[in-house]
Design a protein around this motif. Structure first.
Motif, PDB file in Angstrom:
ATOM      1  N   VAL A   1       0.853  -1.193   0.000  1.00  0.00           N
ATOM      2  CA  VAL A   1       0.000   0.000   0.000  1.00  0.00           C
ATOM      3  C   VAL A   1       0.888   1.241   0.000  1.00  0.00           C
ATOM      4  CG1 VAL A   1      -1.774   1.292   1.229  1.00  0.00           C
ATOM      5  CG2 VAL A   1      -1.847  -1.215   1.191  1.00  0.00           C
ATOM      6  N   THR A   2       0.669   2.096  -0.993  1.00  0.00           N
ATOM      7  CA  THR A   2       1.468   3.323  -1.113  1.00  0.00           C
ATOM      8  C   THR A   2       0.673   4.573  -0.737  1.00  0.00           C
ATOM      9  OG1 THR A   2       0.875   3.482  -3.465  1.00  0.00           O
ATOM     10  CG2 THR A   2       2.916   2.337  -2.927  1.00  0.00           C
ATOM     11  N   ALA A   3      -0.646   4.451  -0.664  1.00  0.00           N
ATOM     12  CA  ALA A   3      -1.490   5.592  -0.276  1.00  0.00           C
ATOM     13  C   ALA A   3      -2.787   5.056   0.315  1.00  0.00           C
ATOM     14  CB  ALA A   3      -1.778   6.488  -1.472  1.00  0.00           C
ATOM     15  N   ASP A   4      -3.272   5.703   1.385  1.00  0.00           N
ATOM     16  CA  ASP A   4      -4.525   5.249   2.000  1.00  0.00           C
ATOM     17  C   ASP A   4      -5.717   6.110   1.598  1.00  0.00           C
ATOM     18  OD1 ASP A   4      -3.983   7.540   3.403  1.00  0.00           O
ATOM     19  OD2 ASP A   4      -3.688   6.550   5.341  1.00  0.00           O
ATOM     20  N   SER A   5      -5.535   6.972   0.623  1.00  0.00           N
ATOM     21  CA  SER A   5      -6.644   7.723   0.031  1.00  0.00           C
ATOM     22  C   SER A   5      -6.271   8.060  -1.408  1.00  0.00           C
ATOM     23  CB  SER A   5      -6.943   9.008   0.815  1.00  0.00           C
ATOM     24  OG  SER A   5      -5.844   9.891   0.771  1.00  0.00           O
ATOM     25  N   VAL A   6      -7.296   8.133  -2.239  1.00  0.00           N
ATOM     26  CA  VAL A   6      -7.093   8.392  -3.669  1.00  0.00           C
ATOM     27  C   VAL A   6      -8.058   9.494  -4.088  1.00  0.00           C
ATOM     28  CG1 VAL A   6      -7.230   7.421  -6.000  1.00  0.00           C
ATOM     29  CG2 VAL A   6      -6.358   6.019  -4.114  1.00  0.00           C
ATOM     30  N   ALA A   7      -7.573  10.452  -4.859  1.00  0.00           N
ATOM     31  CA  ALA A   7      -8.427  11.557  -5.321  1.00  0.00           C
ATOM     32  C   ALA A   7      -9.536  11.028  -6.223  1.00  0.00           C
ATOM     33  CB  ALA A   7      -7.584  12.588  -6.074  1.00  0.00           C
ATOM     34  N   PRO A   8     -10.715  11.649  -6.195  1.00  0.00           N
ATOM     35  CA  PRO A   8     -11.820  11.186  -7.046  1.00  0.00           C
ATOM     36  C   PRO A   8     -11.463  11.260  -8.524  1.00  0.00           C
ATOM     37  CG  PRO A   8     -12.586  12.743  -5.391  1.00  0.00           C
ATOM     38  CD  PRO A   8     -11.106  12.787  -5.355  1.00  0.00           C
ATOM     39  N   GLY A   9     -11.889  10.235  -9.263  1.00  0.00           N
ATOM     40  CA  GLY A   9     -11.729  10.232 -10.706  1.00  0.00           C
ATOM     41  C   GLY A   9     -13.043  10.582 -11.373  1.00  0.00           C
ATOM     42  N   ALA A  10     -13.127  10.332 -12.690  1.00  0.00           N
ATOM     43  CA  ALA A  10     -14.344  10.639 -13.442  1.00  0.00           C
ATOM     44  C   ALA A  10     -15.527   9.854 -12.870  1.00  0.00           C
ATOM     45  CB  ALA A  10     -14.145  10.303 -14.914  1.00  0.00           C
ATOM     46  N   GLY A  11     -16.578  10.579 -12.503  1.00  0.00           N
ATOM     47  CA  GLY A  11     -17.779   9.949 -11.980  1.00  0.00           C
ATOM     48  C   GLY A  11     -17.724   9.630 -10.499  1.00  0.00           C
ATOM     49  N   ASP A  12     -16.593   9.910  -9.822  1.00  0.00           N
ATOM     50  CA  ASP A  12     -16.442   9.626  -8.397  1.00  0.00           C
ATOM     51  C   ASP A  12     -16.675  10.885  -7.560  1.00  0.00           C
ATOM     52  OD1 ASP A  12     -15.799   6.977  -8.821  1.00  0.00           O
ATOM     53  OD2 ASP A  12     -13.637   7.352  -8.889  1.00  0.00           O
ATOM     54  N   THR A  13     -16.913  10.673  -6.282  1.00  0.00           N
ATOM     55  CA  THR A  13     -17.002  11.779  -5.329  1.00  0.00           C
ATOM     56  C   THR A  13     -16.180  11.428  -4.100  1.00  0.00           C
ATOM     57  OG1 THR A  13     -19.014  10.834  -4.345  1.00  0.00           O
ATOM     58  CG2 THR A  13     -19.312  12.488  -6.084  1.00  0.00           C
ATOM     59  N   ALA A  14     -15.720  12.441  -3.396  1.00  0.00           N
ATOM     60  CA  ALA A  14     -14.939  12.223  -2.177  1.00  0.00           C
ATOM     61  C   ALA A  14     -15.886  11.987  -0.999  1.00  0.00           C
ATOM     62  CB  ALA A  14     -14.050  13.430  -1.922  1.00  0.00           C
ATOM     63  N   PRO A  15     -15.507  11.174  -0.002  1.00  0.00           N
ATOM     64  CA  PRO A  15     -14.287  10.364   0.020  1.00  0.00           C
ATOM     65  C   PRO A  15     -14.449   9.119  -0.855  1.00  0.00           C
ATOM     66  CG  PRO A  15     -15.559   9.946   2.000  1.00  0.00           C
ATOM     67  CD  PRO A  15     -16.285  11.036   1.249  1.00  0.00           C
ATOM     68  N   THR A  16     -13.382   8.693  -1.493  1.00  0.00           N
ATOM     69  CA  THR A  16     -13.485   7.580  -2.433  1.00  0.00           C
ATOM     70  C   THR A  16     -13.413   6.216  -1.770  1.00  0.00           C
ATOM     71  OG1 THR A  16     -11.091   7.587  -2.795  1.00  0.00           O
ATOM     72  CG2 THR A  16     -12.453   8.940  -4.282  1.00  0.00           C
ATOM     73  N   MET A  17     -12.902   6.152  -0.542  1.00  0.00           N
ATOM     74  CA  MET A  17     -12.699   4.874   0.152  1.00  0.00           C
ATOM     75  C   MET A  17     -11.841   3.934  -0.691  1.00  0.00           C
ATOM     76  SD  MET A  17     -14.101   5.534   2.963  1.00  0.00           S
ATOM     77  CE  MET A  17     -13.917   3.944   3.766  1.00  0.00           C
ATOM     78  N   GLU A  18     -10.842   4.524  -1.349  1.00  0.00           N
ATOM     79  CA  GLU A  18      -9.902   3.761  -2.155  1.00  0.00           C
ATOM     80  C   GLU A  18      -8.502   3.879  -1.548  1.00  0.00           C
ATOM     81  OE1 GLU A  18      -9.934   4.938  -6.232  1.00  0.00           O
ATOM     82  OE2 GLU A  18     -12.121   5.008  -6.358  1.00  0.00           O
ATOM     83  N   PHE A  19      -7.694   2.876  -1.819  1.00  0.00           N
ATOM     84  CA  PHE A  19      -6.278   2.961  -1.475  1.00  0.00           C
ATOM     85  C   PHE A  19      -5.476   2.599  -2.715  1.00  0.00           C
ATOM     86  CE2 PHE A  19      -7.622  -1.350  -0.498  1.00  0.00           C
ATOM     87  CZ  PHE A  19      -6.568  -2.157  -0.890  1.00  0.00           C
ATOM     88  N   ALA A  20      -4.193   2.869  -2.689  1.00  0.00           N
ATOM     89  CA  ALA A  20      -3.342   2.585  -3.847  1.00  0.00           C
ATOM     90  C   ALA A  20      -2.200   1.666  -3.439  1.00  0.00           C
ATOM     91  CB  ALA A  20      -2.783   3.882  -4.428  1.00  0.00           C
ATOM     92  N   VAL A  21      -1.799   0.839  -4.411  1.00  0.00           N
ATOM     93  CA  VAL A  21      -0.652  -0.042  -4.207  1.00  0.00           C
ATOM     94  C   VAL A  21       0.416   0.313  -5.237  1.00  0.00           C
ATOM     95  CG1 VAL A  21      -2.039  -1.880  -3.173  1.00  0.00           C
ATOM     96  CG2 VAL A  21      -1.687  -1.854  -5.654  1.00  0.00           C
ATOM     97  N   ASP A  22       1.385  -0.547  -5.413  1.00  0.00           N
ATOM     98  CA  ASP A  22       2.506  -0.278  -6.307  1.00  0.00           C
ATOM     99  C   ASP A  22       2.055   0.307  -7.648  1.00  0.00           C
ATOM    100  OD1 ASP A  22       3.787  -1.546  -4.254  1.00  0.00           O
ATOM    101  OD2 ASP A  22       4.255  -3.366  -5.375  1.00  0.00           O
TER     102      ASP A  22
END
Length: 245
Positions: free
Chosen positions: A193-214
């Motif tokens: 896991v490299t980030a515990d939050s991800v900015a909203p993309g097209a069609g998304d709204t914050a908070p996204t409840m997403e995380f990022a990996v490699d």
């Protein structure tokens, strides 16, 4: 042209194709077909039927999921996709995929597709094998099926296709296999896991409840929310899910 019927004139709008058969009784209103031949018995005359040997209430024809997803078929084309496996389902729709054991299967690329149901119920469940009718469309650059008119569940409780093992860098937005594997079950292995939050993309709204990996590959909660939520630096032997850009 105005036909006569029992002493009454029939307005032209009753006979669009001027074949002498009123529109309400005509199985092919826009093309003259006095014989009303309907080979497949779907109430669409052969001259107006894109596939006269395949019965379909919508007049759609069976097509390959590959041809839908790779852009071979134009947007707006009505299609029937036969015998695909539901790999994920939620209130908005389902992901479908052609199983590798199917004789029609050639490669994993372009073998999966999102089908938008909106409020249409009931929706198929994960593990169902289905045949579905709808139209090819584009939503935020994702080729999908919408305008669903018919769903037939062929069987239930089927195993999912084996996921495609890929490197995260290949399936991030703009990655070498991202577009081709969208809608396909994939697995990334030995990721952190490299980030515990991800900015909203097209069609998304914050908070996204997403995380990022490699490689900044986002992992979203569209079908499943990881609990407890991952923290930066946490490692996973493998993460499997449907690729959704």
């Amino acid at each position: 042209f105005a036909a006569k019927n029992e002493g009454r004139e029939i307005p032209d709008t009753w006979l669009v194709d001027e074949d002498g058969i009123p529109n309400d009784d005509d199985n092919c209103r826009d093309i003259s077909n006095v014989d009303q031949v309907d080979t497949d018995g779907d109430h669409i005359g052969d001259l107006c039927d894109a596939c006269p040997s395949y019965a379909s209430a919508s007049g759609s024809c069976p097509e390959s999921v590959y041809d839908v997803r790779d852009g071979t078929l134009p947007l707006g084309t009505p299609v029937i996709l036969e015998d695909l496996v539901v790999t994920a389902s939620n209130e908005n729709g389902v992901f479908l995929q052609l199983d590798p054991s199917d004789p029609r299967f050639t490669v994993a690329d372009y073998s999966g597709i999102w089908v938008y149901f909106g409020g249409l119920e009931p929706k198929p469940e994960r593990g169902d094998r289905v045949t579905i009718s709808g139209s090819v469309n584009d939503f935020y650059y994702q080729i999908q099926l919408d305008g669903v008119t018919e769903v037939t569940v062929l069987s239930t409780g089927n195993p999912e296709p084996a996921p495609v093992v890929v490197d995260p860098v290949d399936i991030v937005l703009g990655g070498s296999r991202a577009e081709a594997l969208e809608g396909v079950l994939v697995t990334v292995e030995d990721v952190t896991v490299t980030a515990d939050s991800v900015a909203p993309g097209a069609g998304d709204t914050a908070p996204t409840m997403e995380f990022a990996v490699d490689s900044d590959l986002p992992v979203n909660d569209y079908f499943y929310l990881v609990d407890p939520f991952p923290t930066v630096g946490e490692s996973f032997d493998a993460i499997t899910g449907v690729l959704r850009l």
